[in-house]
Write a protein that holds these residues in place. Structure first.
Motif, short mmCIF file in Angstrom:
data_model
loop_
_atom_site.label_atom_id
_atom_site.label_comp_id
_atom_site.label_asym_id
_atom_site.label_seq_id
_atom_site.Cartn_x
_atom_site.Cartn_y
_atom_site.Cartn_z
N ALA A 106 0.87 -1.19 0.00
CA ALA A 106 0.00 0.00 0.00
C ALA A 106 0.90 1.23 0.00
CB ALA A 106 -0.89 -0.01 1.24
N MET A 107 0.60 2.18 -0.90
CA MET A 107 1.37 3.43 -0.93
C MET A 107 1.19 4.18 0.38
SD MET A 107 0.26 4.85 -4.64
CE MET A 107 0.87 6.50 -4.34
N GLN A 108 2.26 4.79 0.86
CA GLN A 108 2.13 5.50 2.14
C GLN A 108 1.11 6.64 2.05
OE1 GLN A 108 6.22 6.43 2.95
NE2 GLN A 108 6.15 8.41 1.93
N GLU A 109 0.93 7.21 0.84
CA GLU A 109 -0.04 8.29 0.65
C GLU A 109 -1.47 7.82 0.91
OE1 GLU A 109 2.41 7.49 -1.27
OE2 GLU A 109 3.51 9.25 -1.96
N ASP A 110 -1.71 6.49 0.80
CA ASP A 110 -3.06 5.95 0.99
C ASP A 110 -3.26 5.42 2.42
OD1 ASP A 110 -3.68 6.44 -1.66
OD2 ASP A 110 -3.06 4.44 -2.33
N CYS A 111 -2.31 5.67 3.29
CA CYS A 111 -2.32 5.03 4.62
C CYS A 111 -2.37 6.06 5.74
CB CYS A 111 -1.05 4.20 4.81
SG CYS A 111 -0.91 2.86 3.63
N THR A 112 -2.98 5.68 6.86
CA THR A 112 -2.80 6.45 8.10
C THR A 112 -2.26 5.50 9.15
OG1 THR A 112 -5.14 6.05 8.53
CG2 THR A 112 -4.54 8.26 7.80
N LEU A 113 -1.36 6.04 9.97
CA LEU A 113 -0.72 5.24 11.01
C LEU A 113 -0.99 5.92 12.34
CD1 LEU A 113 1.24 2.78 11.39
CD2 LEU A 113 3.08 4.48 11.46
N ARG A 114 -1.63 5.19 13.27
CA ARG A 114 -1.87 5.77 14.59
C ARG A 114 -1.50 4.74 15.63
NH1 ARG A 114 -7.01 7.89 13.85
NH2 ARG A 114 -5.99 9.54 12.66
N ASP A 115 -0.60 5.15 16.55
CA ASP A 115 -0.15 4.24 17.62
C ASP A 115 0.33 2.91 17.08
OD1 ASP A 115 -0.83 6.25 19.41
OD2 ASP A 115 -2.89 5.48 19.62
N GLY A 116 1.03 2.95 15.99
CA GLY A 116 1.62 1.73 15.43
C GLY A 116 0.64 0.84 14.71
N VAL A 117 -0.58 1.36 14.48
CA VAL A 117 -1.59 0.56 13.77
C VAL A 117 -1.95 1.25 12.46
CG1 VAL A 117 -3.94 -0.36 13.84
CG2 VAL A 117 -2.49 -0.42 15.90
N LEU A 118 -1.97 0.43 11.40
CA LEU A 118 -2.14 0.96 10.05
C LEU A 118 -3.58 0.80 9.57
CD1 LEU A 118 -0.45 1.86 7.46
CD2 LEU A 118 -0.52 -0.55 6.83
N ASN A 119 -4.10 1.88 8.93
CA ASN A 119 -5.38 1.77 8.21
C ASN A 119 -5.15 2.23 6.79
OD1 ASN A 119 -7.76 0.98 10.04
ND2 ASN A 119 -6.51 2.37 11.30
N ARG A 121 -6.76 3.38 3.11
CA ARG A 121 -7.98 4.00 2.62
C ARG A 121 -8.52 3.35 1.35
NH1 ARG A 121 -5.34 8.46 4.70
NH2 ARG A 121 -4.25 8.85 2.74
N THR A 122 -7.72 2.50 0.70
CA THR A 122 -8.15 1.93 -0.58
C THR A 122 -8.09 0.40 -0.49
OG1 THR A 122 -5.90 1.91 -1.37
CG2 THR A 122 -7.19 3.86 -1.91
N GLY A 123 -8.74 -0.25 -1.44
CA GLY A 123 -8.58 -1.70 -1.57
C GLY A 123 -7.24 -2.00 -2.22
N LEU A 124 -6.80 -3.24 -2.11
CA LEU A 124 -5.51 -3.64 -2.71
C LEU A 124 -5.68 -4.96 -3.43
CD1 LEU A 124 -2.43 -3.26 -0.33
CD2 LEU A 124 -2.85 -2.09 -2.50
N LEU A 125 -5.06 -5.08 -4.57
CA LEU A 125 -5.06 -6.37 -5.29
C LEU A 125 -3.71 -7.05 -5.07
CD1 LEU A 125 -6.63 -5.21 -8.68
CD2 LEU A 125 -7.72 -6.62 -6.88
N PRO A 126 -3.71 -8.40 -5.06
CA PRO A 126 -2.43 -9.09 -4.95
C PRO A 126 -1.49 -8.62 -6.07
CG PRO A 126 -4.24 -10.67 -4.78
CD PRO A 126 -4.85 -9.34 -5.16
N GLY A 127 -0.26 -8.35 -5.74
CA GLY A 127 0.73 -7.92 -6.74
C GLY A 127 0.80 -6.42 -6.91
N GLU A 128 -0.14 -5.69 -6.28
CA GLU A 128 -0.15 -4.23 -6.48
C GLU A 128 1.11 -3.60 -5.87
OE1 GLU A 128 -4.14 -2.86 -6.05
OE2 GLU A 128 -3.49 -0.76 -6.19
N ASN A 129 1.73 -2.71 -6.63
CA ASN A 129 2.96 -2.00 -6.22
C ASN A 129 4.11 -2.94 -5.89
OD1 ASN A 129 1.70 0.52 -6.52
ND2 ASN A 129 0.75 0.28 -4.51
#
Ligand code: AMP
Ligand code: MG
Length: 399
Positions: A106-119, A121-129
């Motif tokens: 997952a691109m870091q631009e699509d992610c939020t990290l709070r207290d060491g836990v990742l969420n 924002r988008t779906g991901l397909l196997p092999g993406e990036n």
């Protein structure tokens, strides 16, 4: 002798007579640009060697993308991660190998990290990036075939599979002679009436050097039978090919043809091309000989159309002719010519693609026509051209 020979016919004859390439020798990669591979190179490794991240972001199982994922490890380029537990993610940077178990990033631009836990924002397909292992070259794949002329990007590719040196054909040595009583070397004083500076020497030497050929300059040869014969004979010593400019017409002061015939054998053609009608090919002893016309523009054109493919074949290269492109004619040819005309043109970029603008003075003595142009537009013998017609184009700087 009097009929005009179409270029393909002469070229076929000349190429058929090209000697086998010289022996191979190892060459360190930094020195190999412009050389011709004498071996087929296969890759001992996969490139890249492992699935790796195409982005700065987080590696995970694509199926876990909707979950809140604890980030359990950090993997930078040059290091390897630990196997990734389901339901977790790894911080990962571009080029770092994916940890076993992860199948997407997952691109870091699509992610939020709070207290060491990742969420995410988008779906991901196997092999993406993910850049899969071996996507550039599989282990055991042919990297480059024998006969490949090495360009900078090819050296990069060879380095990427770990090669520090490659087998290439030995450099060819080509002797050049500039014939003509009227010639004076630039730098050797002012021109007396009737004299002109030897320009062909520099055009030829540069064209040869660009092909990776070692040039042996035999200097200016006066229009005299004995001097011509001696210069031709001397030029063969240690050379793979002798090239002359001028003196191959059938005028009384053109001695090259007769003297080559005394030393070996020769075919003379009136080529059906413009510029560049007279062209001689033969052997002096067992050294091939090419007699180019004297006119500076003819030298440039015949070198590229005839000498270059011949030399490439002698070098062991398998690709001998440049790509033919298309442009629209920005000129017209009302009267069909008896020879194939290689017009010097500039390319103007328009919304409808490139338009070939004809250089005003197409005389074979006008070398500036080559310098101030970008391409040769090919007008076949017998053809007329209306402005806007498609014409074949040979880019000068691809030569
Ligand atoms: P030739 O084929 O020897 O009659 O030469 C044809 C024309 O090309 C003549 O006008 C020559 O002066 C010119 N020419 C021949 N050799 C050279 C040279 N090395 N540099 C410049 N012009 C040349
Ligand atoms: Mg001459």
């Amino acid at each position: 002798m009097s009929a005009l020979t179409p270029l393909p016919e002469a070229l076929q004859h000349i190429l058929a007579a090209a000697p086998l390439p010289p022996p191979a020798e190892p060459c360190p990669l930094p020195d190999a640009r412009g050389r011709v591979l004498a071996e087929a190179v296969t890759s001992p490794i996969a490139v890249p060697g492992a699935d790796n991240s195409a982005m700065d972001g987080y590696a995970l199982r694509a199926d876990d993308a909707g979950l809140a994922l604890p980030v359990t490890q950090r993997i930078v380029a040059g290091s390897c991660g630990e196997p990734l537990e389901p339901g977790t993610a790894a911080r990962i940077f571009t080029g770092a190998p994916l940890p076993p178990g992860a199948d997407a990033v997952a691109m870091q631009e699509d992610c939020t990290l709070r207290d060491g836990v990742l969420n995410i924002r988008t779906g991901l397909l196997p092999g993406e990036n993910v850049r899969p292992r071996g996507q550039d070259l599989a282990a055991g794949a042919e990297v480059l075939p024998a006969g490949w002329r090495l360009r900078p990007q090819d050296l990069g590719l060879l380095a990427s599979v770990g090669r520090a040196s490659v087998d290439v054909y030995r450099r060819l040595r080509v002797a050049i002679l500039s014939t003509g009583d009227e010639l004076v070397e630039p730098g050797s004083g002012e021109l007396a009436p009737g004299m002109l500076y030897n320009s062909n020497r520099y055009t030829l030497a540069g064209l040869l050097a660009a092909l990776g050929v070692e040039v042996v300059d035999g200097g200016i040869v006066p229009d005299d039978p004995g001097a011509t014969r001696r210069a031709l004979q001397d030029a063969t010593a240690g050379s793979d090919l002798v090239i002359t400019s001028g003196g191959v017409s059938v005028g009384e002061e053109d001695h090259v043809r007769a003297q080559v015939l005394r030393l070996g054998e020769l075919s003379l053609w009136k080529l059906a091309i413009k510029p560049g009608k007279p062209l001689a090919f033969g052997h002096i002893g067992n050294v091939p000989f090419l007699g180019l016309p004297g006119n500076p523009t003819s030298v440039y054109v015949t070198f590229n159309l005839v000498a270059r493919p011949f030399l490439l074949k002698m070098q062991g290269a398998t690709s001998l002719v440049p790509p033919v492109l298309r442009a629209r004619a920005g000129f017209s040819v009302d009267r069909p010519g008896g020879r194939c005309d290689y017009l010097r043109v500039s390319l103007e970029q328009t919304v409808d693609g490139p338009v070939a603008r004809r250089f005003d003075n197409q005389s074979s003595g006008v070398l500036s026509s080559v310098c101030y142009s970008q391409a040769l537009a090919v007008v076949p013998a017998g053809a007329t051209v209306t402005a806007g017609d498609p014409v074949d184009i040979l880019l000068l700087d691809l030569f």
